[in-house]
Design a protein around this motif. Sequence first.
Motif, mmCIF file in Angstrom:
data_model
loop_
_atom_site.group_PDB
_atom_site.id
_atom_site.type_symbol
_atom_site.label_atom_id
_atom_site.label_comp_id
_atom_site.label_asym_id
_atom_site.label_seq_id
_atom_site.Cartn_x
_atom_site.Cartn_y
_atom_site.Cartn_z
ATOM 1 N N SER A 224 0.977 4.033 -2.937
ATOM 2 C CA SER A 224 0.706 5.431 -2.598
ATOM 3 C C SER A 224 1.823 6.346 -3.087
ATOM 4 O O SER A 224 1.556 7.450 -3.572
ATOM 5 C CB SER A 224 0.522 5.594 -1.099
ATOM 6 O OG SER A 224 -0.561 4.847 -0.654
ATOM 7 N N THR B 219 -7.014 2.570 3.336
ATOM 8 C CA THR B 219 -6.950 2.796 4.777
ATOM 9 C C THR B 219 -7.906 1.884 5.526
ATOM 10 O O THR B 219 -7.545 1.297 6.556
ATOM 11 C CB THR B 219 -7.261 4.265 5.099
ATOM 12 O OG1 THR B 219 -6.330 5.089 4.397
ATOM 13 C CG2 THR B 219 -7.185 4.541 6.576
ATOM 14 N N GLY C 272 1.328 9.237 -5.840
ATOM 15 C CA GLY C 272 1.731 10.600 -5.496
ATOM 16 C C GLY C 272 2.672 11.197 -6.528
ATOM 17 O O GLY C 272 2.527 12.361 -6.920
ATOM 18 N N ILE D 109 0.840 -1.197 0.000
ATOM 19 C CA ILE D 109 0.000 0.000 0.000
ATOM 20 C C ILE D 109 0.876 1.248 0.000
ATOM 21 O O ILE D 109 0.592 2.220 -0.702
ATOM 22 C CB ILE D 109 -0.951 -0.013 1.209
ATOM 23 C CG1 ILE D 109 -1.947 -1.160 1.055
ATOM 24 C CG2 ILE D 109 -1.676 1.314 1.356
ATOM 25 C CD1 ILE D 109 -2.803 -1.390 2.269
ATOM 26 N N LYS D 110 1.954 1.224 0.774
ATOM 27 C CA LYS D 110 2.867 2.364 0.827
ATOM 28 C C LYS D 110 3.524 2.599 -0.528
ATOM 29 O O LYS D 110 3.592 3.736 -1.000
ATOM 30 C CB LYS D 110 3.918 2.114 1.904
ATOM 31 C CG LYS D 110 4.823 3.283 2.164
ATOM 32 C CD LYS D 110 5.666 3.022 3.387
ATOM 33 C CE LYS D 110 7.093 2.916 2.990
ATOM 34 N NZ LYS D 110 8.001 2.706 4.104
ATOM 35 N N GLY E 295 -7.542 5.979 -1.644
ATOM 36 C CA GLY E 295 -6.801 6.037 -0.386
ATOM 37 C C GLY E 295 -7.669 5.677 0.806
ATOM 38 O O GLY E 295 -7.208 5.011 1.742
#
Length: 87
Positions: free
Chosen positions: A10, A64, A14, A6-7, A60
Amino acid sequence: MDWKHIKNISIVVGILLIAALAFVLGISFGVTYEKDSFTDIVIPALSAMGSWVAGVGALGAVFTSLWLAEQILNKTGIFVSRMEKPK
């Protein structure tokens, strides 16, 4: 899907958003400052960009909520949907 994936996703999203924003800003400074060209090029591009930002924000929120559900499962060992311990 664990937190590392997930990181990484992301971070990639971004970077893509920053690149797209730089592209839109380049268009806005590259066009002439006549009112017609500004409203024909920049305003629709910024409108489309806003839709993408909203979509990424929703994605997102999903990531989460999935991450939080995984944390509850790992901590308690109880499935959230059935409220029973795994066999």
